[in-house]
Scaffold this motif. Structure first.
Motif, PDB file in Angstrom:
ATOM      1  N   PRO A 144       0.812  -1.222   0.000  1.00 33.33           N
ATOM      2  CA  PRO A 144       0.000   0.000   0.000  1.00 33.33           C
ATOM      3  C   PRO A 144       0.847   1.276   0.000  1.00 33.33           C
ATOM      4  N   ALA A 145       1.938   1.272   0.742  1.00 31.54           N
ATOM      5  CA  ALA A 145       2.806   2.453   0.767  1.00 31.54           C
ATOM      6  C   ALA A 145       3.428   2.706  -0.602  1.00 31.54           C
ATOM      7  N   GLN A 146       3.824   1.628  -1.293  1.00 32.18           N
ATOM      8  CA  GLN A 146       4.405   1.780  -2.628  1.00 32.18           C
ATOM      9  C   GLN A 146       3.368   2.259  -3.623  1.00 32.18           C
ATOM     10  N   VAL A 147       2.136   1.751  -3.521  1.00 31.39           N
ATOM     11  CA  VAL A 147       1.060   2.206  -4.406  1.00 31.39           C
ATOM     12  C   VAL A 147       0.861   3.709  -4.249  1.00 31.39           C
ATOM     13  N   ARG A 148       0.816   4.174  -3.007  1.00 29.87           N
ATOM     14  CA  ARG A 148       0.620   5.609  -2.790  1.00 29.87           C
ATOM     15  C   ARG A 148       1.785   6.421  -3.350  1.00 29.87           C
ATOM     16  N   GLU A 149       3.011   5.956  -3.101  1.00 33.15           N
ATOM     17  CA  GLU A 149       4.172   6.668  -3.632  1.00 33.15           C
ATOM     18  C   GLU A 149       4.132   6.711  -5.159  1.00 33.15           C
ATOM     19  N   ASP A 150       3.803   5.591  -5.783  1.00 35.14           N
ATOM     20  CA  ASP A 150       3.707   5.544  -7.243  1.00 35.14           C
ATOM     21  C   ASP A 150       2.617   6.482  -7.750  1.00 35.14           C
ATOM     22  N   GLU A 162       1.435   9.188  -6.360  1.00 39.74           N
ATOM     23  CA  GLU A 162       1.819  10.593  -6.212  1.00 39.74           C
ATOM     24  C   GLU A 162       2.870  10.988  -7.238  1.00 39.74           C
ATOM     25  N   ARG A 163       3.784  10.082  -7.558  1.00 35.72           N
ATOM     26  CA  ARG A 163       4.756  10.362  -8.623  1.00 35.72           C
ATOM     27  C   ARG A 163       4.060  10.504  -9.973  1.00 35.72           C
ATOM     28  N   ALA A 164       3.087   9.645 -10.229  1.00 36.14           N
ATOM     29  CA  ALA A 164       2.334   9.741 -11.476  1.00 36.14           C
ATOM     30  C   ALA A 164       1.586  11.063 -11.544  1.00 36.14           C
ATOM     31  N   LEU A 165       1.012  11.472 -10.424  1.00 35.00           N
ATOM     32  CA  LEU A 165       0.266  12.729 -10.396  1.00 35.00           C
ATOM     33  C   LEU A 165       1.182  13.911 -10.696  1.00 35.00           C
ATOM     34  N   ASP A 166       2.398  13.891 -10.191  1.00 34.51           N
ATOM     35  CA  ASP A 166       3.355  14.959 -10.489  1.00 34.51           C
ATOM     36  C   ASP A 166       3.700  14.977 -11.985  1.00 34.51           C
ATOM     37  N   VAL A 179      -7.219  11.928  -3.300  1.00 34.40           N
ATOM     38  CA  VAL A 179      -6.755  12.165  -4.670  1.00 34.40           C
ATOM     39  C   VAL A 179      -5.787  11.067  -5.110  1.00 34.40           C
ATOM     40  N   TRP A 180      -4.896  10.641  -4.213  1.00 35.70           N
ATOM     41  CA  TRP A 180      -3.913   9.638  -4.632  1.00 35.70           C
ATOM     42  C   TRP A 180      -4.580   8.334  -5.020  1.00 35.70           C
ATOM     43  N   ARG A 181      -5.752   8.069  -4.453  1.00 38.15           N
ATOM     44  CA  ARG A 181      -6.471   6.855  -4.814  1.00 38.15           C
ATOM     45  C   ARG A 181      -6.917   6.884  -6.272  1.00 38.15           C
ATOM     46  N   VAL A 182      -7.414   8.012  -6.721  1.00 42.80           N
ATOM     47  CA  VAL A 182      -7.839   8.133  -8.120  1.00 42.80           C
ATOM     48  C   VAL A 182      -6.619   8.170  -9.032  1.00 42.80           C
ATOM     49  N   ALA A 183      -5.542   8.793  -8.568  1.00 44.41           N
ATOM     50  CA  ALA A 183      -4.303   8.778  -9.346  1.00 44.41           C
ATOM     51  C   ALA A 183      -3.806   7.353  -9.536  1.00 44.41           C
ATOM     52  N   ALA A 184      -3.941   6.518  -8.518  1.00 45.32           N
ATOM     53  CA  ALA A 184      -3.503   5.122  -8.629  1.00 45.32           C
ATOM     54  C   ALA A 184      -4.336   4.366  -9.656  1.00 45.32           C
ATOM     55  N   LEU A 185      -5.630   4.651  -9.727  1.00 47.55           N
ATOM     56  CA  LEU A 185      -6.460   4.017 -10.758  1.00 47.55           C
ATOM     57  C   LEU A 185      -5.966   4.413 -12.144  1.00 47.55           C
ATOM     58  N   ASP A 235       9.265  -0.807 -18.204  1.00 48.18           N
ATOM     59  CA  ASP A 235       7.973  -0.258 -17.793  1.00 48.18           C
ATOM     60  C   ASP A 235       7.949   0.034 -16.295  1.00 48.18           C
ATOM     61  N   GLY A 236       7.317   1.160 -15.940  1.00 48.68           N
ATOM     62  CA  GLY A 236       7.179   1.495 -14.534  1.00 48.68           C
ATOM     63  C   GLY A 236       6.650   2.908 -14.370  1.00 48.68           C
ATOM     64  N   ILE A 237       6.803   3.440 -13.195  1.00 48.56           N
ATOM     65  CA  ILE A 237       6.327   4.769 -12.836  1.00 48.56           C
ATOM     66  C   ILE A 237       7.379   5.811 -13.206  1.00 48.56           C
ATOM     67  N   GLY A 238       6.919   7.003 -13.521  1.00 48.29           N
ATOM     68  CA  GLY A 238       7.840   8.095 -13.805  1.00 48.29           C
ATOM     69  C   GLY A 238       7.398   8.973 -14.947  1.00 48.29           C
ATOM     70  N   GLY A 239       6.564   8.416 -15.838  1.00 48.61           N
ATOM     71  CA  GLY A 239       6.068   9.190 -16.956  1.00 48.61           C
ATOM     72  C   GLY A 239       4.571   9.425 -16.851  1.00 48.61           C
ATOM     73  N   VAL A 240       4.010   9.916 -17.942  1.00 51.20           N
ATOM     74  CA  VAL A 240       2.567  10.141 -18.012  1.00 51.20           C
ATOM     75  C   VAL A 240       1.879   8.788 -18.194  1.00 51.20           C
ATOM     76  N   PRO A 241       0.946   8.419 -17.323  1.00 51.54           N
ATOM     77  CA  PRO A 241       0.251   7.138 -17.489  1.00 51.54           C
ATOM     78  C   PRO A 241      -0.445   7.051 -18.844  1.00 51.54           C
ATOM     79  N   VAL A 242      -0.412   5.871 -19.431  1.00 49.60           N
ATOM     80  CA  VAL A 242      -0.946   5.723 -20.786  1.00 49.60           C
ATOM     81  C   VAL A 242      -2.436   6.018 -20.854  1.00 49.60           C
ATOM     82  N   HIS A 243      -3.186   5.737 -19.783  1.00 49.04           N
ATOM     83  CA  HIS A 243      -4.617   6.056 -19.811  1.00 49.04           C
ATOM     84  C   HIS A 243      -4.852   7.567 -19.780  1.00 49.04           C
ATOM     85  N   VAL A 244      -4.021   8.283 -19.048  1.00 49.21           N
ATOM     86  CA  VAL A 244      -4.132   9.743 -19.047  1.00 49.21           C
ATOM     87  C   VAL A 244      -3.757  10.299 -20.411  1.00 49.21           C
TER      88      VAL A 244
END
Length: 387
Positions: free
Chosen positions: A71-77, A79-83, A107-113, A210-219
């Motif tokens: 769960p902590a990693q999901v939240r961190e990911d 928030e990074r995606a949101l940035d 907000v981070w919950r919707v960002a994780a989706l 593949d991983g976190i750091g860029g713009v999510p493909v769904h966005v």
């Protein structure tokens, strides 16, 4: 705006004889939003999905945990995606924040989706879903009349059967381009067509980086549908996005299309074949294919693509998008283009064709079937038009 009533009963459909039935809502939710301000659009959407978004969060929490993502990693990911989203398109971040406000969740919950593809890329236990896309374009070199009708597409959206209730159809208006299509609860966009006649089919691919750091493909799909006035403009938007994970966009309009390999190492265009853009779930260009997560999809993806390719070669040229749907119907002993779940498999490995979607850029129309291609004759289809 009011959403359609939350379903209280379900129906079941079976894609082929002997297949496991797939419970589906009796009334698939449809969401309409219309506001110039992206935060307001998000708030409208979140309000209509106050029950659906928490259910989606719960389902993805189970998949993340199964994949070993804490769960902590999901939240961190998230928030990074949101940035990353904020740096690319602040309006997209504002819409995510609005969805969270309307649904009454963090907000981070919707960002994780919205970043679920990127977060799941951490897992070696939960592989991505499998989809098949066919787009008919004009092949002038093969003698097609450039003025003739016939640019349209179809795809199956194959995903975890646990998310059967987790998607809806959407009309989004008020941005630069209105668009219609299908997406998951809380996720900005997925498959659709916009008011300029730009259509987008979406498949997931896999690359070792593949991983976190860029713009999510769904966005990114939402940005393309909400802004692009045509294929060239859509391609430019995609190329401008910093990407952390992989996917495929089949982008097309009345005059033609482009099939893109998206990856952390770049965006590459695959060639049309005999008047078609044909995609399953592997890279079609050399650079990203060199470091593909081939174990995720192969040999399945290649077998599905060759199966549909042979069918296209033998079939009469389609005149409408509906003519393509039957090419995606498969049964026992054939590659699973029509995907049905195996109830004996564990969470994370029960795949189903949750929806079938046709897109027609000339009429700005998306037709969404709450079922597999095998269910096409009995429906129910929903027709949406972006104007």
């Amino acid at each position: 705006m009011n959403a359609e009533p939350t379903p209280t009963t379900t129906t079941t459909t079976t894609a082929s004889p002997g297949a496991a039935p797939i419970p589906r809502p009796a009334h698939r939710r449809h969401v309409r939003v219309a506001a110039d301000d992206p935060y307001t659009r998000g708030t409208e959407r979140g309000g209509q999905l106050r029950d659906g978004i928490p259910a989606a969060i719960e389902a993805y929490d189970r998949l993340f945990a199964l994949g070993g993502v804490s769960p902590a990693q999901v939240r961190e990911d998230a928030e990074r995606a949101l940035d990353a989203i904020d740096r690319f398109r602040p309006g997209a971040r504002a819409e995510i924040e609005g969805i969270a406000h309307g649904a009454g969740v963090d907000v981070w919950r919707v960002a994780a989706l919205n970043a679920r593809t990127e977060i799941l890329a951490r897992s070696t236990v939960v592989p991505p879903g499998e989809c098949t896309t066919v787009v008919r374009i004009r092949d002038v070199d093969a003698g097609d009349n450039p003025s003739a009708a016939g640019v349209f597409g179809v795809q199956t959206w194959d995903w975890h059967v646990e998310l059967t209730d987790g998607w809806h159809t959407l009309e989004s208006r008020g941005g630069a381009r209105g668009f219609v299509g299908l997406t998951e609860n809380g996720i900005l966009a997925k498959i659709g067509v916009n008011s300029a006649g730009l259509a987008l089919h979406f498949n997931i691919l896999g690359h070792v980086r593949d991983g976190i750091g860029g713009v999510p493909v769904h966005v990114l799909a939402a940005v393309v549908l909400g802004e692009a006035g045509g294929v060239d403009e859509a391609v430019d938007i995609v190329r401008s996005a910093p990407l952390g994970s992989s996917g495929s966009f089949a982008l097309f309009g009345e005059a033609g299309g482009a099939l893109l390999d998206l990856s952390p190492v770049g965006v590459f265009e695959a060639r049309a074949e005999h008047g078609y853009l044909l995609r399953t779930n592997h890279f079609l260009t050399a650079v990203p294919a060199a470091d593909e997560k081939s174990w995720l999809y192969q040999p399945d993806s290649g077998e599905r693509r060759e199966f549909v390719r042979a069918r296209l070669a033998d079939a009469k040229p389609p005149e409408t998008a509906a003519d393509l749907v039957g090419l995606l119907v498969t049964g026992p002993g054939e590659p699973p283009v029509t995907c049905v779940p195996d109830p004996g498999l564990p969470l994370g490995r029960r795949w189903a064709s949750l929806a079938t979607v046709t897109l027609d850029p000339a009429t700005r129309t998306a037709n969404v079937l709450d079922g597999t291609p095998a269910d096409a004759a009995r429906g129910p289809w929903r027709t949406l038009t972006a104007r």
